[in-house]
Design an enzyme around this catalytic site. Structure first.
Site, PDB file in Angstrom:
ATOM      1  N   ASP A  98      -0.885  15.398  -5.026  1.00  0.00           N
ATOM      2  CA  ASP A  98      -0.160  14.194  -4.478  1.00  0.00           C
ATOM      3  C   ASP A  98       0.845  13.972  -3.157  1.00  0.00           C
ATOM      4  OD1 ASP A  98       0.499  12.164  -3.408  1.00  0.00           O
ATOM      5  OD2 ASP A  98      -0.564  10.310  -5.443  1.00  0.00           O
ATOM      6  N   HIS A 117      -4.095  12.372  -3.011  1.00  0.00           N
ATOM      7  CA  HIS A 117      -3.355  10.498  -3.402  1.00  0.00           C
ATOM      8  C   HIS A 117      -4.653  10.479  -4.016  1.00  0.00           C
ATOM      9  CE1 HIS A 117      -1.034   7.432  -4.593  1.00  0.00           C
ATOM     10  NE2 HIS A 117      -1.561   6.471  -3.134  1.00  0.00           N
ATOM     11  N   SER A 120      -1.788   3.328  -6.276  1.00  0.00           N
ATOM     12  CA  SER A 120      -0.656   3.201  -5.109  1.00  0.00           C
ATOM     13  C   SER A 120       0.104   2.537  -5.345  1.00  0.00           C
ATOM     14  CB  SER A 120      -1.189   3.682  -3.786  1.00  0.00           C
ATOM     15  OG  SER A 120      -0.366   4.183  -3.075  1.00  0.00           O
TER      16      SER A 120
END
Length: 725
Positions: free
Chosen positions: A670, A702, A595
């Site tokens: 995602d 995600h 991320s």
């Protein structure tokens, strides 16, 4: 002499056998999706308060805990409750005790909700909850016995008599009721808010019809067999995704009155480019408080509303900041004074608590200093105290304190002032369960009398890694790139570490807001994957740079309008430190993150291409103009207002700089960092002639779910095994 040699031989043999008996830790042990993970984490005790009585909740039974001795006596078993109540409970973790000494408990098996007296073995009230099965959101008020839920996009309330009231008819994927809004920013976790006595319900209404659709694609399962005439083709399942600088949704707040059946909307004015958050009810159950924030997120107002008319009453508090204000917590009224409430703010540079009255006058600052409050646990009404968790003892610790509101005196409540403590306060505030870890203690739980400070040891977790090979965990600090700020790091040294060897080293990074990696929990909060790689002969290094949480406003806002730049400078100070260590092989440096950490991984590899030999970037942000409005604009402003900052932080122009081996991994579906980021970077690499590797998990969001997480970390590990040998 002969006996001496026999003794030495025996000792050597025993040590050799012991070493041979130790087992290596695997990803099935260390990853949350692993088949043996549940056996490899420190055991705990699940407890709840029944007034000032402590109850241990378990699968098969509930036990009353003697607070003076820690000894337990059975209250009732799962089998007994099911027999007496006629329910089909599978465990007792979710039962609730009303705040009374009576033998009452709330039970819910998914079909019925019952208020049950286990001594008389009678149900005092029954409610059918089967109509809420499959609900997207639901909340039950135990006072009015009313249930609010959202199903098929419509908001419903079931009253205590079982009557189902459908409050809305226009709910859809574009008109969303009773659910989290503003993409879960500003401390928002839900969209249904009962007042204290359950007579009125506040709820969010979000109109996202003006928000662009991001075209997610749903791929059928491998074993899916279509019905006759049904297409096998993947289907479009778009997400509403407001990107930075583009149109955002509009939110309003409705109030449903259970007695009149009337819905009233708060008169907030035009909701365009505004955020409404941290809803709370006054003790009178008629007044609602809410923080209102402009789209620039630098002007925050606390407003009160009359829920009968929906009209505003007053502006109670107003805070501005040159960069941003970020309300995360609702106000909390004092239980002994309905005219005063506690407000959270970073206005003095650190997250602290302030006492205000209803007219908006600041009465006092309750906490102060160069540290932050993390949790408000509750109150001691008799002695007029509040209980908090914060890092006043050390920036990487969390400890429990009592604050005397009359004197302002702050007292440490937890049992040792070390480590990472999480507290659970009894109803009166007389007792607290102190559940804590230190770097070398997996878990201890104590019961503390908050009046006299006496503590009782209740539970000590055994080391779940006994009998396994375990690396060495260390913690220290270095200076940030500004030359003055302390940054904390964790180092995981390989099993059987030899300071005379040189080890391939991997920097694990996150680096973004609202997160930290290093604290004083067990093994300094090390992730299981780090242990696995240390088992395989790698050294791991983890540093919390400026921009991460729990260090104050200046520390957190250092990255404003140029995400990644100051963070990279700090991470490179970590690299400089690593290069001073004789056992670190500077020619074999790797980096990995997910991320924001994926963004940092690619950024570091392409900004300092001669430093990192191998990297794995998961779910990476590539260009902040493709990230969502609330988060992206808080830290970067809009692309229109900060074009230079967005251009400088974009990774697309840096694709040409890639030299090392880089693998990018994403979930195909995602909804947080949409696939457009990774695909665009791949396209930039193709144009530049650089060669990253790429792997995708179809159908995954995600983060990878379930056992797929083990597969993911096997893949990450193998990439380093192949290229960072």
């Amino acid at each position: 002499m002969r006996k001496f040699f026999i003794l030495i031989l025996t000792m050597v043999t025993a040590l050799t056998v012991h070493a041979q008996e130790l087992k290596p830790l695997t990803l099935e042990d260390l990853n949350f999706g692993g088949t043996n993970y549940h056996n490899m984490i420190p055991k705990s005790r699940y407890t709840t308060w029944w007034g000032d009585e402590l109850v241990h909740l378990d699968v098969e039974a509930c036990y009353l805990v003697n607070k003076a001795t820690g000894k337990e006596s059975k209250l009732f078993s799962l089998a007994e409750l099911n027999k007496w109540s006629g329910m089909m409970l599978r465990h007792l973790y979710n039962i609730k005790f009303p705040e009374t000494r009576k033998s009452l408990v709330w039970l819910n098996d998914g079909k019925q909700r019952i208020l049950f007296d286990w001594k008389s073995r009678k149900a005092l009230w029954k409610g059918n909850v089967s109509m809420a099965k499959g609900a997207k959101a639901q909340d039950f008020n135990s006072v009015s016995k009313a249930l609010a839920y959202v199903k098929d996009n419509q908001l419903h309330v079931v009253d205590a008599h079982g009557n189902d009231h459908q409050l809305t008819t226009d709910g859809s994927r574009e008109i969303v009721y009773g659910q989290s809004v503003h993409r879960n920013e500003f401390g928002i976790t839900g969209g249904i808010f009962w007042n204290n006595d359950g007579t009125q319900l506040a709820f969010y209404r979000m109109d996202q019809s003006m928000v662009s659709d991001y075209p997610q694609v749903n791929i059928p399962e491998l074993d899916w067999k279509p019905a006759e005439g049904q297409s096998r083709i993947a289907t479009l399942e778009p997400d509403k995704y407001p990107m930075a600088g583009e149109k955002s949704h509009k939110v309003t707040v409705g109030i449903y009155n259970l007695a009149t059946g009337k819905v009233t909307y708060l008169a907030v004015g035009d909701p365009t480019d505004r955020y409404f958050t941290n809803i709370s009810w006054a003790p009178d159950n008629k007044t609602l408080y809410m923080f209102e924030l402009n789209r620039d997120q630098n002007d925050c107002r606390l407003m009160s509303y009359d829920t009968t008319t929906g009209n505003p009453i007053a502006e109670i508090y107003h805070e501005t900041d040159a960069k941003y204000v970020e309300p995360q917590h609702p106000i909390t009224f004092l239980p002994w004074d309905n005219n005063k409430f506690i407000l959270w703010s970073q206005k003095d540079g650190y997250m602290h608590l302030y006492l205000y009255n209803k007219e908006g006058k600041e009465v006092s600052q309750l906490t102060k200093g160069k540290w932050v409050v993390m949790e408000l646990l509750g109150f001691d009404t008799k002695n007029k105290r509040i209980f908090i968790e914060g890092n006043a003892c050390n920036p990487i610790q969390k400890n429990i304190f009592a604050i005397d509101l009359a004197t302002g005196k702050q007292a440490l409540i937890d049992i040792n002032g070390k480590g990472w403590h999480s507290g659970s306060l009894s109803v009166s505030g007389k007792y607290i369960v102190d559940n804590y870890q230190t770097p070398d203690i997996p878990r201890d739980i104590a019961i503390v009398n908050t009046t006299n400070g006496k503590s009782t040891s209740y539970f000590k977790a055994a080391n779940p890694w006994q009998g396994y090979t375990v690396p060495t965990y260390e913690c220290g600090s270095i200076k940030a790139a500004d030359g003055t700020t302390d940054l904390y790091y964790r180092m995981v040294k390989p099993v059987n570490f030899n300071p005379n060897k040189k080890y391939p080293t991997i920097v694990y990074v996150y680096g973004g807001p609202h997160a930290h990696n290093v604290d004083a929990r067990w093994h300094y909060c090390s992730r299981g994957w780090e242990t696995y790689m240390a088992e395989k002969g790698y050294l791991l290094f983890i540093l919390d740079n400026r921009g991460s949480e729990n260090r104050g406003k200046e520390f957190e806002q250092a990255t404003y309008r140029h995400l990644g730049e100051e963070e990279m400078k700090d991470q490179m100070e970590g690299v400089k430190f690593l290069k001073t260590l004789p056992y670190v092989d500077a020619q074999r440096l790797g980096i990995h993150g997910w991320s924001f950490g994926g963004f940092m991984t690619i950024n570091l590899m392409t900004t300092y291409p001669d430093v990192f030999k191998v990297g794995v970037a998961g779910g990476p942000v590539i260009d902040w103009k493709w990230y969502e409005v609330m988060y992206g604009e808080r830290y970067m402003d809009t692309p229109q207002a900060n074009p230079e900052g967005y251009a400088a932080c974009s990774l697309l122009p840096k694709a040409k700089n890639l030299k090392g081996k880089l693998e990018i991994i994403i979930g195909l579906n995602d909804p947080v960092v949409v696939p457009q980021h990774a695909f665009s970077f791949l396209k930039a690499c193709i144009a530049a002639g650089t060669q990253p590797d790429f792997f995708v998990y179809p159908g995954e969001p995600h983060n990878m779910r379930g056992h797929q997480s083990v597969h993911l970390h096997e893949r990450i590990s193998q990439y380093f095994f192949d290229y960072l040998k």
